[in-house]
Design a protein around this motif. Sequence first.
Motif, PDB file in Angstrom:
ATOM      1  N   GLU A  85       0.854  -1.185   0.000  1.00 42.56           N
ATOM      2  CA  GLU A  85       0.000   0.000   0.000  1.00 42.56           C
ATOM      3  C   GLU A  85       0.894   1.240   0.000  1.00 42.56           C
ATOM      4  N   ASN A  86       1.155   1.768  -1.188  1.00 45.33           N
ATOM      5  CA  ASN A  86       1.988   2.965  -1.341  1.00 45.33           C
ATOM      6  C   ASN A  86       3.356   2.814  -0.685  1.00 45.33           C
ATOM      7  N   GLY A  87       4.008   1.675  -0.945  1.00 42.40           N
ATOM      8  CA  GLY A  87       5.351   1.446  -0.427  1.00 42.40           C
ATOM      9  C   GLY A  87       5.413   0.906   0.982  1.00 42.40           C
ATOM     10  N   ARG A  88       4.273   0.593   1.571  1.00 42.06           N
ATOM     11  CA  ARG A  88       4.227   0.061   2.937  1.00 42.06           C
ATOM     12  C   ARG A  88       3.443  -1.250   2.921  1.00 42.06           C
ATOM     13  N   TRP A  89       3.987  -2.286   3.543  1.00 43.47           N
ATOM     14  CA  TRP A  89       3.325  -3.584   3.566  1.00 43.47           C
ATOM     15  C   TRP A  89       2.195  -3.595   4.583  1.00 43.47           C
ATOM     16  N   GLU A  90       0.995  -3.912   4.113  1.00 41.91           N
ATOM     17  CA  GLU A  90      -0.198  -3.994   4.952  1.00 41.91           C
ATOM     18  C   GLU A  90      -0.704  -5.436   4.939  1.00 41.91           C
ATOM     19  N   LEU A  91      -1.070  -5.946   6.111  1.00 41.34           N
ATOM     20  CA  LEU A  91      -1.591  -7.302   6.204  1.00 41.34           C
ATOM     21  C   LEU A  91      -2.960  -7.376   5.528  1.00 41.34           C
ATOM     22  N   LEU A  92      -3.073  -8.260   4.571  1.00 42.23           N
ATOM     23  CA  LEU A  92      -4.329  -8.457   3.859  1.00 42.23           C
ATOM     24  C   LEU A  92      -5.103  -9.639   4.440  1.00 42.23           C
ATOM     25  N   ASN A  93      -4.376 -10.721   4.740  1.00 46.57           N
ATOM     26  CA  ASN A  93      -5.015 -11.960   5.163  1.00 46.57           C
ATOM     27  C   ASN A  93      -3.968 -12.834   5.837  1.00 46.57           C
ATOM     28  N   TRP A  94      -4.406 -13.703   6.729  1.00 54.27           N
ATOM     29  CA  TRP A  94      -3.480 -14.687   7.301  1.00 54.27           C
ATOM     30  C   TRP A  94      -4.219 -15.979   7.554  1.00 54.27           C
ATOM     31  N   ASN A  95      -3.473 -17.079   7.425  1.00 56.48           N
ATOM     32  CA  ASN A  95      -4.025 -18.420   7.573  1.00 56.48           C
ATOM     33  C   ASN A  95      -3.072 -19.258   8.419  1.00 56.48           C
ATOM     34  N   THR A  96      -3.590 -19.843   9.481  1.00 58.10           N
ATOM     35  CA  THR A  96      -2.781 -20.731  10.294  1.00 58.10           C
ATOM     36  C   THR A  96      -2.674 -22.071   9.566  1.00 58.10           C
ATOM     37  N   ILE A  97      -1.440 -22.502   9.362  1.00 59.98           N
ATOM     38  CA  ILE A  97      -1.198 -23.752   8.655  1.00 59.98           C
ATOM     39  C   ILE A  97      -1.250 -24.924   9.630  1.00 59.98           C
ATOM     40  N   TRP A  98      -0.530 -24.815  10.733  1.00 60.99           N
ATOM     41  CA  TRP A  98      -0.561 -25.856  11.749  1.00 60.99           C
ATOM     42  C   TRP A  98      -0.381 -25.229  13.119  1.00 60.99           C
TER      43      TRP A  98
END
Length: 134
Positions: free
Chosen positions: A106-119
């Motif tokens: 987002e305009n040069g800054r990383w924004e969390l979109l989604n996360w998924n727990t794998i284990w």
Amino acid sequence: MRKKLLAFLGVIMVLLLFFLLKPYVTVNHLTQKYGSEFSGLYGENGFYSDIEYLKVLQYRDEKADIYYLDNAALKRELDNLGQEYAVVLYVEENHNSASLFIFYDENGRWELLNWNTIWSFSGTADGFMFPCYF
């Protein structure tokens, strides 16, 4: 005949080894190159207070081959990410869980979109992915 069979098996073993190691080599390269950008972003989900380590699986158009044996929807989502995305695997402190975080630039800054727990050792997730990190 025996020499041909051994040569054939040797070629198969080399190809199998290459197939198994290639994702690890790519992930290690991406992590060394871009990992520092994500070292403090694990708290974005509100659950992780500290991590053991992180692995960068995708950074813009550079990505490792990731194989999911049990989450086809997540695999499709990752396959369709464009250049403005990064995917990072965070392994929680004491190896209690591992989660994939999808970040958007987002305009040069990383924004969390989604996360998924794998284990998770607590039993809330029991997925599997290759390459494996525990």
